[in-house]
Scaffold this active site. Structure first.
Site, PDB file in Angstrom:
ATOM      1  N   THR A  26      -0.116  41.892 -17.984  1.00  0.00           N
ATOM      2  CA  THR A  26       0.350  41.224 -16.774  1.00  0.00           C
ATOM      3  C   THR A  26       1.126  42.166 -15.873  1.00  0.00           C
ATOM      4  O   THR A  26       1.104  42.029 -14.652  1.00  0.00           O
ATOM      5  CB  THR A  26       1.235  40.023 -17.170  1.00  0.00           C
ATOM      6  OG1 THR A  26       0.434  39.124 -17.921  1.00  0.00           O
ATOM      7  CG2 THR A  26       1.779  39.302 -15.962  1.00  0.00           C
ATOM      8  N   SER A  31      -3.809  42.084 -23.201  1.00  0.00           N
ATOM      9  CA  SER A  31      -3.464  42.543 -24.551  1.00  0.00           C
ATOM     10  C   SER A  31      -3.884  41.561 -25.635  1.00  0.00           C
ATOM     11  O   SER A  31      -3.828  41.896 -26.817  1.00  0.00           O
ATOM     12  CB  SER A  31      -1.977  42.868 -24.665  1.00  0.00           C
ATOM     13  OG  SER A  31      -1.192  41.714 -24.801  1.00  0.00           O
ATOM     14  N   THR A  80       2.224  41.353 -22.739  1.00  0.00           N
ATOM     15  CA  THR A  80       3.272  40.811 -23.616  1.00  0.00           C
ATOM     16  C   THR A  80       2.702  40.141 -24.866  1.00  0.00           C
ATOM     17  O   THR A  80       3.398  40.007 -25.866  1.00  0.00           O
ATOM     18  CB  THR A  80       4.138  39.765 -22.872  1.00  0.00           C
ATOM     19  OG1 THR A  80       3.294  38.699 -22.430  1.00  0.00           O
ATOM     20  CG2 THR A  80       4.868  40.379 -21.701  1.00  0.00           C
ATOM     21  N   ASP A  81       1.420  39.709 -24.788  1.00  0.00           N
ATOM     22  CA  ASP A  81       0.905  38.847 -25.867  1.00  0.00           C
ATOM     23  C   ASP A  81       0.859  39.526 -27.229  1.00  0.00           C
ATOM     24  O   ASP A  81       1.128  38.891 -28.248  1.00  0.00           O
ATOM     25  CB  ASP A  81      -0.496  38.332 -25.491  1.00  0.00           C
ATOM     26  CG  ASP A  81      -0.428  37.268 -24.394  1.00  0.00           C
ATOM     27  OD1 ASP A  81       0.697  36.791 -24.088  1.00  0.00           O
ATOM     28  OD2 ASP A  81      -1.479  36.907 -23.848  1.00  0.00           O
TER      29      ASP A  81
HETATM   30  N1  ASP Z   1      -2.241  37.947 -21.374  1.00  0.00           N
HETATM   31  C1  ASP Z   1      -1.287  38.953 -20.890  1.00  0.00           C
HETATM   32  C2  ASP Z   1      -1.369  40.156 -21.800  1.00  0.00           C
HETATM   33  O1  ASP Z   1      -0.801  40.153 -22.841  1.00  0.00           O
HETATM   34  C3  ASP Z   1       0.056  38.377 -20.872  1.00  0.00           C
HETATM   35  C4  ASP Z   1       1.150  39.301 -20.412  1.00  0.00           C
HETATM   36  O2  ASP Z   1       1.013  40.508 -20.299  1.00  0.00           O
HETATM   37  O3  ASP Z   1       2.257  38.778 -20.166  1.00  0.00           O
HETATM   38  O4  ASP Z   1      -2.006  41.089 -21.450  1.00  0.00           O
END
Ligand code: ASP
Length: 321
Positions: free
Chosen positions: A21, A67, A100-101
């Site tokens: 993200t 991610s 973040t995932d």
């Molecule tokens: N789906 C995203 C990822 O992990 C979520 C994020 O980065 O906050 O790439």
């Protein structure tokens, strides 16, 4: 006559982009969830933070992943790029931008397999780069600050003004901006206005012995995670074993309790040579204690971290069923 005096080393920070993200782009500035992860390259992320203009930064885009799609091949490439950067004397530290995932998984993998006498700082964002008040730019600035910090070392995460040890990180909220916790360990420190207030020592745990020679990604052992819950079915675990799982991590209830049907299937899997580890599906706390006849536990590790640890154990034959 030009001076032959040695030039002082420049403290370079290498920023490696993997997607997420933090590099996400949405159609509208008010859209926090409907965006494309990894749309923006690492150099553009750095260029978007005016406060980084005076820093010696080399940016490279390794991947553009959401991610949730992270994989061993990307982990191996990232580890290799980090190691190459850290080996350069002029490099102060490395920053990895990430989603973040699965941030806690990548942080755990690097912390167990990458010798980091200098800082390797992972960072991320909950809001895309196009959001009205994106959190990525400040997080990136904090991560670079930490990567340049004298004496800093180890695999760290800079997020939301906090510094986490890589192994302590847990994502505890799906969309709120304060999405992470360091659990019972607490944060290493806080970053505010470019200043670090450190509460405990830099993370310095030993590497996993498998780190000496990791097999290529395609040859990694197969380890899957099964969740225990009301009405759990033995068939779920048995199907994974049938499909080739060499290890199973059970995300148990509470302090690592396991539904009796899954327990039965786990015992059968063990008898067939599959290594089983017990964890908790609770976000914090892990599993404490080892009641007689309980399945072996992975202690404080989260289910995905325990999966990485078990894969590493299996690589060197250190796990027994
Ligand atoms: N789906 C995203 C990822 O992990 C979520 C994020 O980065 O906050 O790439």
């Amino acid at each position: 006559m030009p001076s032959l005096q040695a030039q002082p080393l420049r403290a370079v920070v290498v920023v490696i982009g993997t997607g997420g993200t933090i590099a996400g782009a949405a159609e509208s500035a008010t859209d926090h969830v409907g965006y494309r992860s990894g749309a923006i390259g690492a150099d553009a992320l750095v260029a978007a933070v005016p406060a980084l203009a005076g820093h010696a930064i080399e940016a490279e885009t390794l991947a553009r992943l959401d991610s949730c799609d992270m994989d061993p091949a990307t982990w191996m490439a990232l580890r290799e790029r980090c190691a190459a950067a850290l080996a350069r004397p002029e490099v102060a530290g490395v920053v990895v931008t990430h989603g973040t995932d699965t941030l806690e998984e990548t942080a755990y993998f690097l912390r167990r397999t990458l010798a980091a006498a200098k800082p390797v700082v992972l960072t991320a964002a909950m809001r895309p780069a196009t959001a009205l008040s994106a959190d990525g730019p400040q997080n990136l600035l904090d991560a670079v600050t930490l990567a340049e910090w004298p004496g800093a070392r180890g695999v760290l995460v800079a997020f939301g003004g906090q510094v986490f040890a890589g192994a302590d990180l847990r994502k505890v909220h799906g969309w709120r901006i304060d999405a992470f916790s360091a659990g019972d360990a607490g944060v290493v420190g806080v970053l505010a206005d470019g200043q670090l207030r450190r509460f405990r020592d830099w993370p310095d745990a030993p590497l996993h012995p498998a780190a000496r020679s990791l097999p290529e990604a395609a040859a990694w052992p197969v380890v899957d995670v099964v969740t225990s819950h009301a009405g759990a079915r033995a068939e779920a675990l048995a199907a994974l074993v049938h499909a080739g799982a060499q290890g199973i991590v059970i995300a148990g209830t509470g302090n690592g309790t396991v539904h009796h049907t899954l327990l039965h299937a786990a015992r059968q899997a063990q008898a067939a040579g599959v290594v089983v580890r017990r964890t908790s599906r609770c976000l914090l706390g892990g599993v404490v204690g080892a009641p007689p006849r309980a399945l072996p536990s992975a202690g404080e590790l989260t289910p995905p971290q325990a999966r990485i640890e078990l894969m590493l154990d299996l690589m060197i034959g250190a796990a027994v069923a």
